[in-house]
Design a protein around this motif. Structure first.
Motif, PDB file in Angstrom:
ATOM      1  N   LEU A  39       0.863  -1.178   0.000  1.00 29.62           N
ATOM      2  CA  LEU A  39       0.000   0.000   0.000  1.00 29.62           C
ATOM      3  C   LEU A  39       0.902   1.232   0.000  1.00 29.62           C
ATOM      4  O   LEU A  39       1.847   1.302   0.779  1.00 29.62           O
ATOM      5  CB  LEU A  39      -0.893   0.037   1.247  1.00 29.62           C
ATOM      6  CG  LEU A  39      -1.664  -1.237   1.621  1.00 29.62           C
ATOM      7  CD1 LEU A  39      -2.545  -0.980   2.837  1.00 29.62           C
ATOM      8  CD2 LEU A  39      -2.501  -1.698   0.458  1.00 29.62           C
ATOM      9  N   ILE A  40       0.600   2.207  -0.857  1.00 34.87           N
ATOM     10  CA  ILE A  40       1.405   3.428  -0.914  1.00 34.87           C
ATOM     11  C   ILE A  40       0.492   4.642  -0.860  1.00 34.87           C
ATOM     12  O   ILE A  40      -0.550   4.685  -1.522  1.00 34.87           O
ATOM     13  CB  ILE A  40       2.267   3.480  -2.195  1.00 34.87           C
ATOM     14  CG1 ILE A  40       3.212   2.282  -2.236  1.00 34.87           C
ATOM     15  CG2 ILE A  40       3.062   4.772  -2.260  1.00 34.87           C
ATOM     16  CD1 ILE A  40       4.102   2.234  -3.467  1.00 34.87           C
ATOM     17  N   GLY A  41       0.878   5.627  -0.059  1.00 30.94           N
ATOM     18  CA  GLY A  41       0.129   6.881   0.033  1.00 30.94           C
ATOM     19  C   GLY A  41       1.085   8.057   0.065  1.00 30.94           C
ATOM     20  O   GLY A  41       2.151   7.989   0.659  1.00 30.94           O
ATOM     21  N   ARG A  42       0.700   9.140  -0.593  1.00 27.83           N
ATOM     22  CA  ARG A  42       1.511  10.363  -0.613  1.00 27.83           C
ATOM     23  C   ARG A  42       1.099  11.240   0.561  1.00 27.83           C
ATOM     24  O   ARG A  42      -0.100  11.467   0.786  1.00 27.83           O
ATOM     25  CB  ARG A  42       1.278  11.096  -1.941  1.00 27.83           C
ATOM     26  CG  ARG A  42       2.044  12.379  -2.112  1.00 27.83           C
ATOM     27  CD  ARG A  42       1.913  12.827  -3.577  1.00 27.83           C
ATOM     28  NE  ARG A  42       2.483  14.143  -3.788  1.00 27.83           N
ATOM     29  CZ  ARG A  42       1.768  15.251  -4.040  1.00 27.83           C
ATOM     30  NH1 ARG A  42       0.449  15.168  -4.108  1.00 27.83           N
ATOM     31  NH2 ARG A  42       2.353  16.405  -4.232  1.00 27.83           N
ATOM     32  N   ILE A  43       2.074  11.711   1.314  1.00 30.07           N
ATOM     33  CA  ILE A  43       1.793  12.522   2.499  1.00 30.07           C
ATOM     34  C   ILE A  43       1.348  13.919   2.080  1.00 30.07           C
ATOM     35  O   ILE A  43       2.067  14.619   1.377  1.00 30.07           O
ATOM     36  CB  ILE A  43       3.030  12.604   3.415  1.00 30.07           C
ATOM     37  CG1 ILE A  43       3.441  11.208   3.873  1.00 30.07           C
ATOM     38  CG2 ILE A  43       2.747  13.508   4.610  1.00 30.07           C
ATOM     39  CD1 ILE A  43       4.765  11.177   4.635  1.00 30.07           C
ATOM     40  N   VAL A  44       0.143  14.323   2.508  1.00 31.53           N
ATOM     41  CA  VAL A  44      -0.381  15.639   2.128  1.00 31.53           C
ATOM     42  C   VAL A  44      -0.645  16.538   3.342  1.00 31.53           C
ATOM     43  O   VAL A  44      -0.940  17.715   3.183  1.00 31.53           O
ATOM     44  CB  VAL A  44      -1.670  15.509   1.289  1.00 31.53           C
ATOM     45  CG1 VAL A  44      -1.390  14.743   0.003  1.00 31.53           C
ATOM     46  CG2 VAL A  44      -2.771  14.833   2.077  1.00 31.53           C
ATOM     47  N   GLU A  45      -0.537  15.985   4.556  1.00 29.42           N
ATOM     48  CA  GLU A  45      -0.803  16.783   5.755  1.00 29.42           C
ATOM     49  C   GLU A  45      -0.052  16.197   6.946  1.00 29.42           C
ATOM     50  O   GLU A  45      -0.090  14.985   7.186  1.00 29.42           O
ATOM     51  CB  GLU A  45      -2.306  16.802   6.044  1.00 29.42           C
ATOM     52  CG  GLU A  45      -2.692  17.634   7.266  1.00 29.42           C
ATOM     53  CD  GLU A  45      -4.196  17.546   7.558  1.00 29.42           C
ATOM     54  OE1 GLU A  45      -4.949  17.049   6.703  1.00 29.42           O
ATOM     55  OE2 GLU A  45      -4.593  17.969   8.654  1.00 29.42           O
ATOM     56  N   VAL A  46       0.648  17.064   7.691  1.00 25.34           N
ATOM     57  CA  VAL A  46       1.409  16.618   8.872  1.00 25.34           C
ATOM     58  C   VAL A  46       1.298  17.651   9.991  1.00 25.34           C
ATOM     59  O   VAL A  46       0.892  18.795   9.762  1.00 25.34           O
ATOM     60  CB  VAL A  46       2.917  16.427   8.533  1.00 25.34           C
ATOM     61  CG1 VAL A  46       3.131  15.329   7.511  1.00 25.34           C
ATOM     62  CG2 VAL A  46       3.533  17.737   8.061  1.00 25.34           C
ATOM     63  N   GLU A  47       1.661  17.245  11.200  1.00 26.66           N
ATOM     64  CA  GLU A  47       1.791  18.174  12.325  1.00 26.66           C
ATOM     65  C   GLU A  47       3.085  17.851  13.059  1.00 26.66           C
ATOM     66  O   GLU A  47       3.431  16.680  13.217  1.00 26.66           O
ATOM     67  CB  GLU A  47       0.616  18.054  13.290  1.00 26.66           C
ATOM     68  CG  GLU A  47      -0.672  18.657  12.752  1.00 26.66           C
ATOM     69  CD  GLU A  47      -1.848  18.519  13.725  1.00 26.66           C
ATOM     70  OE1 GLU A  47      -2.941  18.983  13.399  1.00 26.66           O
ATOM     71  OE2 GLU A  47      -1.653  17.944  14.805  1.00 26.66           O
ATOM     72  N   ALA A  48       3.779  18.896  13.532  1.00 24.97           N
ATOM     73  CA  ALA A  48       5.030  18.714  14.271  1.00 24.97           C
ATOM     74  C   ALA A  48       4.761  18.783  15.772  1.00 24.97           C
ATOM     75  O   ALA A  48       4.010  19.641  16.243  1.00 24.97           O
ATOM     76  CB  ALA A  48       6.030  19.792  13.862  1.00 24.97           C
ATOM     77  N   TYR A  49       5.356  17.866  16.524  1.00 19.16           N
ATOM     78  CA  TYR A  49       5.261  17.864  17.991  1.00 19.16           C
ATOM     79  C   TYR A  49       6.646  17.740  18.570  1.00 19.16           C
ATOM     80  O   TYR A  49       7.432  16.900  18.147  1.00 19.16           O
ATOM     81  CB  TYR A  49       4.362  16.712  18.482  1.00 19.16           C
ATOM     82  CG  TYR A  49       2.902  16.962  18.184  1.00 19.16           C
ATOM     83  CD1 TYR A  49       2.101  17.663  19.080  1.00 19.16           C
ATOM     84  CD2 TYR A  49       2.349  16.541  16.988  1.00 19.16           C
ATOM     85  CE1 TYR A  49       0.780  17.922  18.787  1.00 19.16           C
ATOM     86  CE2 TYR A  49       1.021  16.800  16.680  1.00 19.16           C
ATOM     87  CZ  TYR A  49       0.237  17.487  17.592  1.00 19.16           C
ATOM     88  OH  TYR A  49      -1.083  17.756  17.304  1.00 19.16           O
ATOM     89  N   ARG A  50       6.961  18.596  19.540  1.00 22.45           N
ATOM     90  CA  ARG A  50       8.297  18.599  20.134  1.00 22.45           C
ATOM     91  C   ARG A  50       8.224  18.142  21.584  1.00 22.45           C
ATOM     92  O   ARG A  50       7.370  17.372  21.964  1.00 22.45           O
ATOM     93  CB  ARG A  50       8.909  19.982  19.973  1.00 22.45           C
ATOM     94  CG  ARG A  50       8.841  20.440  18.502  1.00 22.45           C
ATOM     95  CD  ARG A  50      10.020  21.187  18.032  1.00 22.45           C
ATOM     96  NE  ARG A  50      10.414  22.303  18.861  1.00 22.45           N
ATOM     97  CZ  ARG A  50      11.309  23.209  18.481  1.00 22.45           C
ATOM     98  NH1 ARG A  50      11.872  23.141  17.286  1.00 22.45           N
ATOM     99  NH2 ARG A  50      11.646  24.191  19.275  1.00 22.45           N
ATOM    100  N   GLY A  51       9.139  18.632  22.427  1.00 21.86           N
ATOM    101  CA  GLY A  51       9.241  18.118  23.789  1.00 21.86           C
ATOM    102  C   GLY A  51       8.793  19.096  24.861  1.00 21.86           C
ATOM    103  O   GLY A  51       7.650  19.569  24.844  1.00 21.86           O
ATOM    104  N   PHE A  52       9.681  19.434  25.773  1.00 24.50           N
ATOM    105  CA  PHE A  52       9.337  20.270  26.927  1.00 24.50           C
ATOM    106  C   PHE A  52       8.780  21.634  26.513  1.00 24.50           C
ATOM    107  O   PHE A  52       7.970  22.220  27.229  1.00 24.50           O
ATOM    108  CB  PHE A  52      10.571  20.465  27.811  1.00 24.50           C
ATOM    109  CG  PHE A  52      11.044  19.192  28.444  1.00 24.50           C
ATOM    110  CD1 PHE A  52      10.357  18.627  29.521  1.00 24.50           C
ATOM    111  CD2 PHE A  52      12.164  18.522  27.953  1.00 24.50           C
ATOM    112  CE1 PHE A  52      10.785  17.442  30.103  1.00 24.50           C
ATOM    113  CE2 PHE A  52      12.593  17.337  28.532  1.00 24.50           C
ATOM    114  CZ  PHE A  52      11.901  16.792  29.601  1.00 24.50           C
ATOM    115  N   ASP A  53       9.217  22.144  25.347  1.00 23.78           N
ATOM    116  CA  ASP A  53       8.808  23.486  24.919  1.00 23.78           C
ATOM    117  C   ASP A  53       7.492  23.477  24.160  1.00 23.78           C
ATOM    118  O   ASP A  53       7.060  24.491  23.646  1.00 23.78           O
ATOM    119  CB  ASP A  53       9.910  24.108  24.054  1.00 23.78           C
ATOM    120  CG  ASP A  53      10.163  23.298  22.781  1.00 23.78           C
ATOM    121  OD1 ASP A  53       9.827  22.096  22.777  1.00 23.78           O
ATOM    122  OD2 ASP A  53      10.686  23.870  21.815  1.00 23.78           O
TER     123      ASP A  53
END
Length: 206
Positions: A39-53
Motif C-alpha cells: 500500500l502506498i500513500g503520498r503525504i499531504v498533511e502533517v503536524e510537528a510535535y516537540r518536547g518540553f517546549d
DNA sequence: GAGAAGATCTCCT
DNA sequence: GGAGATCTTCTCA
C-alpha cells in the motif's frame, strides 16, 4: 521493488529539527507492506510535535513508557492509541534524547487502493485516508508497528517521491489540541482534496 | 486503584 | 453541529 527500497528516507533525514522534517515530509510516500501486498500513500498533511517546549505534545511532561519512542532514535514509528477507537502514526525526529515527532494526518492513496477499501469498506476514495485515525485503519497500522525502524525495508517505511518538484504548502494551528495553539506547526499541501480539514492558514513555497 | 483527559471518527438530528 | 463510543495513559491520593 528494488527501486522502492533504494529511495527509502535515511536516518539523517529525520535527525534534524522537527519543523524542518515535517515540512519536507509533504510529498513523500508512506509504504506499507502486508504479505505480498503493498500500500502506498503520498503525504499531504502533517503536524510537528516537540518536547518540553511544546505544551500540546505528549512529551511535554518528560519521558513516560508511552512517549519513550519520541526521545529515542530518529526515523522510528511512534504509534499510539487514542479516544478508545483510533491509532495515530508519527515518525520520530531529532537526535537521541531530544523529543520530537511528526504526526502524519492525511495521505493521498497511490497504490493498493482496493486493499485499503477492504480495511475501510463503504467509504469513498477521498474518505479512505483523510484523517489520522482513518489512514491508520486503511493502512492496517496499529501498536504492533510502534517503534519499528522506518529507515529500513520492512512492513512500514517512507520513501522519496519520483520528482523533486517544489510542493506548495500552507501552515495553520494544529487540530484537536487545547494548548500550544499559538504555534503554526500543521503543514499541508495547498488545494489537495485529501487534506483532513481546511483551516485559515498562510501559504508557503519551498 | 480511581478518576479524568484525550493529537478522533461516525452516526444522528 | 453535537454527542456518544471506547480504552489507553497519566496523575493523584
Amino acid at each position: 521493488m528494488e527501486l522502492v527500497y533504494s529511495s527509502i528516507l535515511p536516518r539523517n533525514f529525520y535527525r534534524r529539527d522537527t519543523i524542518t522534517v515535517a515540512k519536507e515530509l509533504l510529498g513523500k510516500f508512506v509504504v506499507r507492506v502486508i504479505g505480498q501486498d503493498q500500500l502506498i500513500g503520498r503525504i499531504v498533511e502533517v503536524e510537528a510535535y516537540r518536547g518540553f517546549d511544546d505544551p500540546a505534545s505528549h512529551a511535554s511532561h518528560g519521558m513516560t513508557p508511552r512517549t519513550a519512542p519520541m526521545f529515542g532514535e530518529p526515523g522510528h514509528a511512534y504509534v499510539y492509541f487514542t479516544y478508545g477507537n483510533h491509532h495515530c502514526l508519527n515518525v520520530t525526529t531529532e537526535r537521541i534524547g531530544v523529543a520530537g515527532a511528526v504526526l502524519i494526518r492525511a495521505l493521498e492513496p497511490v497504490e493498493g487502493i482496493n486493499i485499503m477499501h477492504r480495511f475501510r469498506p463503504h467509504v469513498s476514495c477521498v474518505e479512505l485516508t483523510n484523517g489520522p485515525g482513518k489512514l491508520t485503519k486503511a493502512f492496517h497500522i496499529d501498536k504492533s508497528l510502534n517503534e519499528i525502524d522506518m529507515t529500513k525495508r520492512g512492513p512500514l517505511f517512507l520513501k522519496r517521491g519520483d520528482s523533486s518538484e517544489p510542493v506548495e504548502m500552507s501552515r495553520s494551528v494544529r487540530i484537536g489540541i487545547s494548548a500550544g495553539t499559538d504555534r503554526l506547526w500543521r503543514f499541508f499541501i495547498n488545494g489537495n482534496q485529501y487534506v483532513s480539514r481546511v483551516l485559515e492558514g498562510s501559504r508557503i513555497r519551498t
